[in-house]
Write an enzyme that holds these catalytic residues in place. Structure first.
Site, PDB file in Angstrom:
ATOM      1  N   ARG A 177       1.629 -15.284  17.085  1.00 49.30           N
ATOM      2  CA  ARG A 177       1.024 -14.692  15.809  1.00 49.30           C
ATOM      3  C   ARG A 177      -0.561 -14.574  16.482  1.00 49.30           C
ATOM      4  O   ARG A 177      -0.670 -13.179  16.896  1.00 49.30           O
ATOM      5  CB  ARG A 177       0.658 -15.509  14.535  1.00 49.30           C
ATOM      6  CG  ARG A 177      -0.173 -14.383  13.890  1.00 49.30           C
ATOM      7  CD  ARG A 177       0.561 -14.802  11.981  1.00 49.30           C
ATOM      8  NE  ARG A 177      -0.152 -15.765  11.878  1.00 49.30           N
ATOM      9  CZ  ARG A 177      -1.279 -16.235  11.254  1.00 49.30           C
ATOM     10  NH1 ARG A 177      -2.085 -15.737  11.659  1.00 49.30           N
ATOM     11  NH2 ARG A 177      -0.985 -17.579  11.754  1.00 49.30           N
TER      12      ARG A 177
ATOM     13  N   LYS B 178       8.386   4.670  22.130  1.00 45.40           N
ATOM     14  CA  LYS B 178       9.024   6.238  23.549  1.00 45.40           C
ATOM     15  C   LYS B 178       8.748   6.265  24.233  1.00 45.40           C
ATOM     16  O   LYS B 178       9.660   5.386  25.284  1.00 45.40           O
ATOM     17  CB  LYS B 178       7.461   6.920  22.249  1.00 45.40           C
ATOM     18  CG  LYS B 178       7.985   7.385  21.113  1.00 45.40           C
ATOM     19  CD  LYS B 178       9.421   7.246  19.885  1.00 45.40           C
ATOM     20  CE  LYS B 178       8.936   7.248  18.666  1.00 45.40           C
ATOM     21  NZ  LYS B 178       8.707   6.249  18.549  1.00 45.40           N
TER      22      LYS B 178
ATOM     23  N   TYR C 191       2.150  12.542  12.059  1.00 44.66           N
ATOM     24  CA  TYR C 191       3.731  12.341  11.395  1.00 44.66           C
ATOM     25  C   TYR C 191       3.865  12.302  10.552  1.00 44.66           C
ATOM     26  O   TYR C 191       3.464  11.856  10.638  1.00 44.66           O
ATOM     27  CB  TYR C 191       3.502  10.744  13.183  1.00 44.66           C
ATOM     28  CG  TYR C 191       4.469  10.395  12.678  1.00 44.66           C
ATOM     29  CD1 TYR C 191       6.346  10.626  12.546  1.00 44.66           C
ATOM     30  CD2 TYR C 191       4.282   8.408  12.053  1.00 44.66           C
ATOM     31  CE1 TYR C 191       7.029   9.721  12.764  1.00 44.66           C
ATOM     32  CE2 TYR C 191       5.517   7.940  12.429  1.00 44.66           C
ATOM     33  CZ  TYR C 191       7.017   8.252  12.090  1.00 44.66           C
ATOM     34  OH  TYR C 191       7.815   7.261  12.528  1.00 44.66           O
TER      35      TYR C 191
ATOM     36  N   ASP D 167      -3.677   9.942  17.865  1.00 44.21           N
ATOM     37  CA  ASP D 167      -2.149   8.969  18.309  1.00 44.21           C
ATOM     38  C   ASP D 167      -1.841   9.987  20.138  1.00 44.21           C
ATOM     39  O   ASP D 167      -1.505  10.916  19.842  1.00 44.21           O
ATOM     40  CB  ASP D 167      -1.167   9.788  17.194  1.00 44.21           C
ATOM     41  CG  ASP D 167       0.001   9.286  17.876  1.00 44.21           C
ATOM     42  OD1 ASP D 167       0.537   8.376  19.105  1.00 44.21           O
ATOM     43  OD2 ASP D 167       0.711   8.911  16.468  1.00 44.21           O
TER      44      ASP D 167
END
Length: 378
Positions: free
Chosen positions: A46, A195, A98, A170
């Site tokens: 982690r 994406k 978004y 973004d």
């Protein structure tokens, strides 16, 4: 190095032990230590993993940042970045953000005490008018999702610096190949790496890249504490996908330009949103801050019935959520990316029930146009 060379040679070096051209995939969740006083570079996955670290360094290099961080999704990257702020802080956010970002801000972080003013970020004076004494950051998308609005990043970043604010962008639609917000004065760049960065519709991931190492350390602490990290298998897949980013973006962008011209000639198409069109309101600003128009466009049809027929009738474009894959994807913002936004909010932002968004993949554009023509004009 030029960008294409950097994609291939700017990441992890050839494995010195065996000469592997691919970075090793380290699945281990924990790492043995040799000393009680001095732990090794990695202790628990982690907190850090060699495969994830290689990807994080690659993303930071491509964006020209000091610190890159890989998360389990785009929303994990976005939400973790919002954790930089405290209850009572205020953000100025572009209005057609978004839908997942809108949902997080208007529900989770609203209950937490983070306040937001949504503005038309194409108007720098509107951003300035929304800044309050307790404002801490300006949050932008350019091109925005799904209306492809363009914000002048240089002006927004300069405005933010005058007020001591962070500028967060973004950059999912453009990728660092076409636009690098940190070079324009912004502070944090975010990506849904699901994406274009990965590009093959087989990984869900997100990234944050910071310009300032101190901001990077704060966000790195949040990443470790919050724990929404990207796993090693997915990190390895994105490292592989990144190598073809330039050729994928160039091919998809070229095809998108052809499809846009075709759509503009169709009587049943009432409006096309694409920053490569000279008629686009943000055309000149986009040309000055990005090196291409990208592969995502939106368009409105003359009726809801035709919209439904298109979405359900296409064969080559997948009717699906997401974008940026090798396959073309046709999405319906009202019930997909912005389904979490109330209808009245969508309507106020111009996100109509006849609006569709197209992410152009690597198919031959002639075939894609023939498929669209068959449904729209058949």
């Amino acid at each position: 190095m030029k960008f294409a060379t950097q994609l291939i040679h700017g990441g992890p070096a050839v494995d010195p032990e065996y000469g592997s051209l691919c970075h090793p995939l380290y699945h281990s969740s924990t790492f043995a230590q040799q000393s009680m006083d001095h732990f090794g570079r990695f202790d628990y996955a982690r907190s850090g993993n060699p495969t994830r670290e290689a990807l994080e360094e690659a993303i930071a290099s491509l964006e020209g940042g000091s610190t890159g961080l890989a998360f389990a999704s785009g929303m994990a990257a976005i939400s973790s970045t919002f954790l930089l702020f405290s209850p009572g802080d205020h953000l100025v956010v572009c209005e057609d953000v978004y839908g997942g970002t809108f949902r997080a801000l208007s529900t989770l972080f609203a209950r937490w005490g983070l306040t937001v003013t949504f503005v038309d970020a194409t108007d720098i004076s509107a951003i300035g008018a929304a800044i309050l004494p307790h404002t801490k950051a300006i949050y932008l998308e350019t091109p925005s999702n799904p209306l492809i609005k363009i914000t002048d990043l240089r002006q927004a970043a300069a405005l933010a610096k005058r007020h001591g604010l962070l500028t967060i962008v973004d950059n999912t639609f453009m990728t660092p190949y076409l636009q690098r917000p940190l070079e324009l004065g912004c502070d944090i760049v975010l990506h849904s790496g699901t994406k274009f960065l990965n590009g093959h519709s087989d990984v869900v991931c997100g990234f944050a890249v910071t310009a300032d190492p101190e901001v990077g350390k704060r966000l790195q602490f949040i990443q470790n504490a919050f724990g929404a990290v990207l796993g090693p298998q997915d990190s390895w897949l994105v490292l592989r996908g990144l190598k073809t980013l330039k050729v994928r973006m160039e091919q998809s962008q070229s095809a998108a330009g052809q499809i846009v011209q075709w759509l503009e000639s169709q009587q049943c198409v009432t409006k096309v949103y694409y920053p490569g069109l000279p008629s686009h309101p943000g055309f000149q600003v986009h040309r000055e801050q990005a090196s291409g128009a990208g592969a995502v466009l939106s368009f409105e049809l003359e009726s809801y019935i035709l919209t439904k027929r298109l979405l359900e009738g296409v064969k080559l474009c997948a009717f699906a959520v997401s974008l940026g894959g090798v396959e073309s994807i046709l999405s319906y913002p009202a019930r997909m990316s912005h389904a979490s936004m109330p209808a009245e909010e969508r309507e106020a932002r111009g996100i109509k029930d006849t609006l569709v968004r197209l992410s152009v993949g690597l198919e031959d554009p002639a075939d894609l146009m023939a498929d669209l023509d068959r449904v729209l004009n058949g």
